[in-house]
Scaffold this motif. Sequence first.
Motif, short mmCIF file in Angstrom:
data_model
loop_
_atom_site.label_atom_id
_atom_site.label_comp_id
_atom_site.label_asym_id
_atom_site.label_seq_id
_atom_site.Cartn_x
_atom_site.Cartn_y
_atom_site.Cartn_z
N LEU A 221 0.85 -1.19 0.00
CA LEU A 221 0.00 0.00 0.00
C LEU A 221 0.89 1.24 0.00
O LEU A 221 1.71 1.43 0.90
N PHE A 222 0.73 2.10 -1.01
CA PHE A 222 1.48 3.36 -1.12
C PHE A 222 0.53 4.50 -0.77
O PHE A 222 -0.56 4.61 -1.33
N ILE A 223 0.99 5.39 0.13
CA ILE A 223 0.21 6.57 0.50
C ILE A 223 1.14 7.78 0.41
O ILE A 223 2.20 7.81 1.05
N ASN A 260 -1.02 14.42 9.98
CA ASN A 260 -1.45 13.31 10.83
C ASN A 260 -2.38 12.41 10.01
O ASN A 260 -3.43 12.83 9.54
N LEU A 261 -2.01 11.17 9.87
CA LEU A 261 -2.74 10.25 9.00
C LEU A 261 -4.12 9.89 9.53
O LEU A 261 -4.94 9.35 8.78
N PHE A 262 -4.36 10.16 10.81
CA PHE A 262 -5.67 9.80 11.37
C PHE A 262 -6.60 11.00 11.48
O PHE A 262 -7.67 10.89 12.09
N THR A 263 -6.22 12.14 10.93
CA THR A 263 -7.15 13.26 10.90
C THR A 263 -8.26 13.04 9.88
O THR A 263 -9.32 13.66 9.96
N ASP A 264 -7.99 12.18 8.93
CA ASP A 264 -8.99 11.82 7.92
C ASP A 264 -8.90 10.31 7.71
O ASP A 264 -7.83 9.79 7.37
N ALA A 265 -9.99 9.63 7.90
CA ALA A 265 -10.00 8.17 7.78
C ALA A 265 -9.63 7.71 6.37
O ALA A 265 -9.18 6.57 6.19
N GLN A 266 -9.80 8.59 5.38
CA GLN A 266 -9.50 8.20 4.00
C GLN A 266 -8.00 8.20 3.71
O GLN A 266 -7.58 7.70 2.67
N TYR A 267 -7.21 8.78 4.60
CA TYR A 267 -5.76 8.81 4.38
C TYR A 267 -5.14 7.42 4.56
O TYR A 267 -4.38 6.96 3.71
N LEU A 268 -5.47 6.77 5.68
CA LEU A 268 -4.82 5.50 6.02
C LEU A 268 -5.80 4.44 6.48
O LEU A 268 -5.74 3.30 6.00
N ALA A 269 -6.68 4.77 7.40
CA ALA A 269 -7.50 3.76 8.06
C ALA A 269 -8.35 2.96 7.06
O ALA A 269 -8.29 1.73 7.02
N VAL A 270 -9.14 3.65 6.27
CA VAL A 270 -10.03 2.95 5.34
C VAL A 270 -9.26 2.18 4.27
O VAL A 270 -9.55 0.99 4.03
N PRO A 271 -8.25 2.79 3.61
CA PRO A 271 -7.51 2.01 2.61
C PRO A 271 -6.82 0.77 3.19
O PRO A 271 -6.85 -0.30 2.58
#
Length: 415
Positions: A221-223, A260-271
């Motif tokens: 997974l690339f972010i 911060n990757l957890f400020t938006d769930a679409q950044y890291l959590a959901v993918p």
Amino acid sequence: LIPFGVLTAAAACAEPRPSMSSFIDKLVFPAPSPTYGKDAFKKHLCFIPWNEAVSPERVEDERYADGIPCIWLPAPRAAGVILFCHGNAEDLGMCFPFVRHMRDQFKMNVLAVEYPGYGLLHGVATSSEAALKEVALTAFRFILDELKVAYEQIILFGRSVGSGPTVYLASRFPVGGLILVAAFASVREAAKALIGNFVTHVLDERFPNIALIGNVSCPTLFIHGEKDSLVPPSHSIALFKQCRARKLLITPPGMEHNTNLFTDAQYLAVPAINFFGLPGYQQDSPPTMPSRYFEDGRQEFLMRKASRRKQKGDTSTDSSPWFYFCGCPTSRTRPKDGMQHIDRPNYEWDSERSAIPEDQAITASELSARRNNALDAAVEQKVPGLDSLGGWQDDGGVHDFREEEIHTEPPIMKT
């Protein structure tokens, strides 16, 4: 003055000197002042030992007796472990809220490893490409050998410079997954975007991720944020194209390098949850960190050192002045003239003792003299314990840095 064109050509052809390499390492690894101590993060801060196969020179060095600081965050019944390698401008104290939130979101065990020169390793070792690979490989083998976690149950997570050691491990071992956030194609390529092509001519290559990513066989997974001004998103795009495994690229429009990757769930959590199918396998007996690794690593070092000496049959006790002072000589004493010899049965160890020549035996007077000499030598060497035997007093100053004192925790996003 030397013309600029001549200087450019000379710089392009010059071999990088060790001093230049050390200077570049300081720029690549700008370690902050330590943000945590040994009393921080109770029940989470642990110290894993250096691996004899990976770091043979550190295993016997007392300067590294404490081991490698790590943060262990267990998740109930989770079978998998995420090995986290942080960025180059933070230590374990700064990334603790993030890894704890990641544990809560992904429901997986997390082991975050510290870098040489950072945190509690500040001033003990220096940072370099080899040093980061060393601690990452040591932590990886610890998960395999000590925690008994299978390869496919390990997910490697690298952020920024942490992408270097994680790509290195993923290219060599069949792990379960790889997460790369703000990764670079290589340090040299990243430097070009910041300082231009001229200076990069004198740079040794570090972390050539672009050359290794093709050997990665696990889901990756690339972010990378589109607003990243330090490492352009083109680096992750190039890595994504070279990767031959199952892969996914996420480029959030509003995300910067240090967002911060957890400020938006679409950044890291959901993918991540959707791509890897987290939380993954669960079991009744999940990996458990042995309690001894939460204690003083120096005591564990001394125990391992004594065990190795015993295995090697170390007989170096004769060289210690305390040896004769304690009355434990290896040679037998010669009976005084005129003393009656007492017959006794022969035992199985008598054959070994009979091999000592009589001319090497120690008389009682010689033994007494050796004891006195040993005591004098111990006093001259200032052996601890001879000058004073005063009792130790505990001032009761135990300071517990509890998790509740951290106010930088990001809000938990519902996914």
